[in-house]
Scaffold this active site. Structure first.
Site, PDB file in Angstrom:
ATOM      1  N   HIS A 307       0.847  -1.186   0.000  1.00 41.71           N
ATOM      2  CA  HIS A 307       0.000   0.000   0.000  1.00 41.71           C
ATOM      3  C   HIS A 307       0.878   1.231   0.000  1.00 41.71           C
ATOM      4  O   HIS A 307       1.936   1.222   0.621  1.00 41.71           O
ATOM      5  CB  HIS A 307      -0.916   0.019   1.235  1.00 41.71           C
ATOM      6  CG  HIS A 307      -2.100   0.890   1.037  1.00 41.71           C
ATOM      7  ND1 HIS A 307      -2.057   2.242   1.236  1.00 41.71           N
ATOM      8  CD2 HIS A 307      -3.350   0.601   0.603  1.00 41.71           C
ATOM      9  CE1 HIS A 307      -3.236   2.743   0.948  1.00 41.71           C
ATOM     10  NE2 HIS A 307      -4.036   1.778   0.554  1.00 41.71           N
ATOM     11  N   ASP A 364      -8.099  -5.191   0.165  1.00 45.65           N
ATOM     12  CA  ASP A 364      -8.665  -5.970  -0.936  1.00 45.65           C
ATOM     13  C   ASP A 364      -8.247  -7.422  -0.936  1.00 45.65           C
ATOM     14  O   ASP A 364      -8.732  -8.210  -1.744  1.00 45.65           O
ATOM     15  CB  ASP A 364      -8.298  -5.317  -2.282  1.00 45.65           C
ATOM     16  CG  ASP A 364      -9.133  -4.089  -2.501  1.00 45.65           C
ATOM     17  OD1 ASP A 364     -10.264  -4.075  -1.987  1.00 45.65           O
ATOM     18  OD2 ASP A 364      -8.667  -3.148  -3.148  1.00 45.65           O
TER      19      ASP A 364
HETATM   20  N1  CMC Z   1       4.113  -7.674  -4.882  1.00 44.17           N
HETATM   21  C1  CMC Z   1       5.480  -7.698  -5.008  1.00 44.17           C
HETATM   22  N2  CMC Z   1       6.264  -6.632  -4.828  1.00 44.17           N
HETATM   23  C2  CMC Z   1       5.677  -5.480  -4.508  1.00 44.17           C
HETATM   24  C3  CMC Z   1       4.278  -5.358  -4.363  1.00 44.17           C
HETATM   25  C4  CMC Z   1       3.494  -6.518  -4.551  1.00 44.17           C
HETATM   26  N3  CMC Z   1       2.157  -6.467  -4.433  1.00 44.17           N
HETATM   27  N4  CMC Z   1       3.947  -4.078  -4.031  1.00 44.17           N
HETATM   28  C5  CMC Z   1       5.108  -3.407  -3.998  1.00 44.17           C
HETATM   29  N5  CMC Z   1       6.164  -4.256  -4.267  1.00 44.17           N
HETATM   30  C6  CMC Z   1       7.599  -3.912  -4.252  1.00 44.17           C
HETATM   31  C7  CMC Z   1       8.000  -3.160  -5.519  1.00 44.17           C
HETATM   32  O1  CMC Z   1       8.442  -4.026  -6.526  1.00 44.17           O
HETATM   33  C8  CMC Z   1       9.094  -2.276  -5.002  1.00 44.17           C
HETATM   34  O2  CMC Z   1      10.260  -3.059  -4.855  1.00 44.17           O
HETATM   35  P1  CMC Z   1      11.725  -2.406  -5.140  1.00 44.17           P
HETATM   36  O3  CMC Z   1      11.881  -1.356  -4.087  1.00 44.17           O
HETATM   37  O4  CMC Z   1      12.657  -3.553  -5.010  1.00 44.17           O
HETATM   38  O5  CMC Z   1      11.665  -1.855  -6.534  1.00 44.17           O
HETATM   39  C9  CMC Z   1       8.634  -1.900  -3.584  1.00 44.17           C
HETATM   40  O6  CMC Z   1       7.808  -3.006  -3.175  1.00 44.17           O
HETATM   41  C10 CMC Z   1       7.841  -0.604  -3.498  1.00 44.17           C
HETATM   42  O7  CMC Z   1       6.776  -0.684  -4.451  1.00 44.17           O
HETATM   43  P2  CMC Z   1       6.143   0.582  -5.176  1.00 44.17           P
HETATM   44  O8  CMC Z   1       5.449   0.101  -6.397  1.00 44.17           O
HETATM   45  O9  CMC Z   1       7.177   1.654  -5.306  1.00 44.17           O
HETATM   46  O10 CMC Z   1       5.106   1.054  -4.093  1.00 44.17           O
HETATM   47  P3  CMC Z   1       3.937   2.070  -4.335  1.00 44.17           P
HETATM   48  O11 CMC Z   1       3.678   2.751  -3.050  1.00 44.17           O
HETATM   49  O12 CMC Z   1       4.214   2.936  -5.526  1.00 44.17           O
HETATM   50  O13 CMC Z   1       2.705   1.122  -4.775  1.00 44.17           O
HETATM   51  C11 CMC Z   1       0.837  -0.317  -4.644  1.00 44.17           C
HETATM   52  C12 CMC Z   1       1.696   0.716  -3.906  1.00 44.17           C
HETATM   53  C13 CMC Z   1      -0.441  -0.571  -3.844  1.00 44.17           C
HETATM   54  C14 CMC Z   1       0.425   0.239  -6.032  1.00 44.17           C
HETATM   55  C15 CMC Z   1       1.649  -1.616  -4.815  1.00 44.17           C
HETATM   56  O14 CMC Z   1       2.019  -2.124  -3.545  1.00 44.17           O
HETATM   57  C16 CMC Z   1       0.921  -2.699  -5.624  1.00 44.17           C
HETATM   58  O15 CMC Z   1       1.012  -2.692  -6.855  1.00 44.17           O
HETATM   59  N6  CMC Z   1       0.154  -3.623  -4.930  1.00 44.17           N
HETATM   60  C17 CMC Z   1      -0.639  -4.610  -5.614  1.00 44.17           C
HETATM   61  C18 CMC Z   1      -1.944  -3.974  -6.057  1.00 44.17           C
HETATM   62  C19 CMC Z   1      -2.912  -3.771  -4.910  1.00 44.17           C
HETATM   63  O16 CMC Z   1      -3.152  -4.661  -4.095  1.00 44.17           O
HETATM   64  N7  CMC Z   1      -3.536  -2.565  -4.887  1.00 44.17           N
HETATM   65  C20 CMC Z   1      -4.594  -2.268  -3.913  1.00 44.17           C
HETATM   66  C21 CMC Z   1      -4.217  -1.200  -2.944  1.00 44.17           C
HETATM   67  S1  CMC Z   1      -5.394  -1.137  -1.583  1.00 44.17           S
HETATM   68  C22 CMC Z   1      -6.826  -0.534  -2.290  1.00 44.17           C
HETATM   69  C23 CMC Z   1      -6.755   0.936  -2.468  1.00 44.17           C
HETATM   70  O17 CMC Z   1      -6.800   1.645  -1.437  1.00 44.17           O
HETATM   71  O18 CMC Z   1      -6.686   1.366  -3.618  1.00 44.17           O
END
Ligand code: CMC
Length: 428
Positions: A307, A364
């Protein structure tokens, strides 16, 4: 504490005022930075940018705290009705008995949608995704209520649109469900409460009696409350920025729905179940998928994990996980994907990759399992998220308009070509 921050920039010192929130959050007001120095700030994805002050929702991602108007999400999910939470978000206070009665009456008596809205379905190919349909249906309300196009509505006009949205959204969502199943729609029954009415319109068949299960009502009420608002997330920021151009409220909510659709936002709940099903079909080996999620050469992500703001745990996920167990027990449902979900969660929570990056199950991860047990098809999950999020979007829009905020218009740092002379490249 000093009330300003000092910035030293290319030999020039500027003092920037601080904005301190009621929970002592510190913001640096850079609104005059460009005037004073010619520089702008850059923060792609707004990871560190406060786009507004807001009195609606407080979220501390490190401590796992979520409060609406001061009330904890745990208290609201345990004690309130969804309509009470909607009133609280939009008006700032919980309603007293008289206010609740009036609010409830108004919502019950605006549930019908114009019959012509059914014609819109004729244009869509069978099987088209209900989130696209919902965006179009909500946007089309501006055609049925053209007075909403007034860019500066009076308070009464504003509230009329708000009531219509809250009242008609369950009718429209249930209609999408019925139309996609090829079944006749069920009209609202205004003697029923908000959630029961929605369940009746969704699950009753014209040919059969339908008894509304109180377990379903409780679960649905809780799920809607858990999704009701989440401060400046992607869809709420979209609603605010579209609203800042004084677009009508129906258009703003339609834009919010479009933003929510994405799998990185609300669309994750559908993707979680699809992922769990795929793992089940592939032999149910959770470890294999954890390894895939960690592999930088593999685009696979564990849906329902991670998140932007929660870096400890998502308080909504804790509430929902407990509800999920309770509901499946009460309904006597044994869902094999729940075992896979639990295995994934246990394995990920003990894995260095996930610990280091503070990746935990989000709201979720479990919501889809409950929706599935209740009988919703997977394409409807994000639509249900939208139904819950509606009062939050409205509250965010209203606060932005009440504060008279200017049109949202970020700056950029241009990195393209500098001026170059015209030379023809195409053959003539
Ligand atoms: N599985 C594997 N690795 C992950 C995941 C995941 N679900 N989420 C983040 N990471 C890793 C990512 O690869 C990165 O690693 P590194 O630092 O080595 O490059 C690190 O964690 C940080 O990730 P980020 O993408 O920079 O984090 P963010 O804050 O930009 O993204 C997120 C947050 C929710 C988009 C992301 O965690 C994700 O894609 N999660 C899966 C989709 C999901 O479940 N979304 C629902 C969110 S809750 C409902 C809502 O409120 O919308």
């Amino acid at each position: 504490m000093s009330e300003t921050a000092k910035l030293s920039l290319q030999g020039k010192e500027v003092e920037l005022p601080l904005i301190i929130g009621s929970e002592n959050e510190v913001g640096i007001d850079i609104s005059n930075l460009r005037n004073d120095t010619g520089a702008v700030t850059v923060d792609v994805g707004y990871k560190n940018t406060g786009s507004t002050t807001s009195a609606i929702t407080y979220l501390d991602g490190e401590a796992g705290i979520l409060r609406h108007r001061g009330y904890s999400i745990e208290d609201l999910a345990e004690n309130a009705t969804f309509l009470e939470v909607a009133y609280l978000l939009i008006n700032g206070e919980l309603p007293n008995s008289k206010e609740y009665e009036e609010w409830d009456y108004q919502i019950r008596h605006h549930t019908l949608v114009n019959e012509d809205m059914e014609n819109i379905f004729k244009a869509w190919p069978t099987g088209s995704h209900p989130m696209g349909q919902l965006t179009a249906m909500i946007s089309s309300l501006s055609s049925f209520y053209p007075e909403s196009l007034n860019p500066n509505p009076s308070e009464e006009e504003q509230f009329r649109t708000i009531r219509r949205l809250i009242a008609k959204m369950p009718t429209i969502v249930a209609m999408l469900h019925k139309k996609n199943a090829g079944h006749p729609i069920i009209y609202p029954k205004n003697k029923l409460d908000y959630v029961s009415n929605f369940l009746n319109m969704t699950f009753k068949q014209v040919t059969e009696d339908y008894e509304i299960d109180p377990i379903f009502v409780e679960a649905m009420n809780k799920l809607l409350i858990l999704h009701a608002d989440h401060e400046q997330n992607c869809s709420a920021s979209t609603v605010r920025i579209v609203g800042s151009a004084h677009s009508n409220l129906y258009a703003c909510i339609a834009a919010g729905i479009a933003a929510l659709w994405g799998p990185l936002h609300g669309g994750a709940n559908q993707k979680v179940i699809e992922m769990l099903e795929a793992i089940k079909q592939d032999g149910g080996d959770a470890k294999k998928y954890i390894a895939k999620a960690k592999d930088k050469n593999d685009p696979f992500r564990l849906m329902g994990f991670g998140h932007r703001v929660y870096k400890n745990y998502d308080p909504r996920a804790l509430i929902i996980k407990k509800s999920c167990d309770d509901i499946l027990n009460k309904l006597g449902v044994k869902d094999p994907v729940l075992d896979i979900a639990k295995q994934l969660e246990e394995t990920a929570l003990a894995d260095e990759y996930f610990i280091e990056r503070k990746l935990f199950p989000n709201v979720d991860f479990y919501s889809g399992i409950i929706y599935r047990a209740m009988g919703f098809p997977v394409e409807m999950f994000t639509v249900l998220f939208a139904l819950g999020r509606l009062p939050g979007w409205i509250a965010q829009w209203k606060e932005m308009r009440d504060q008279g905020q200017p049109i949202g218009r970020p700056r950029q740092i241009y990195t393209g070509y500098t001026k170059r002379d015209w030379t023809a490249r195409a053959l003539r």
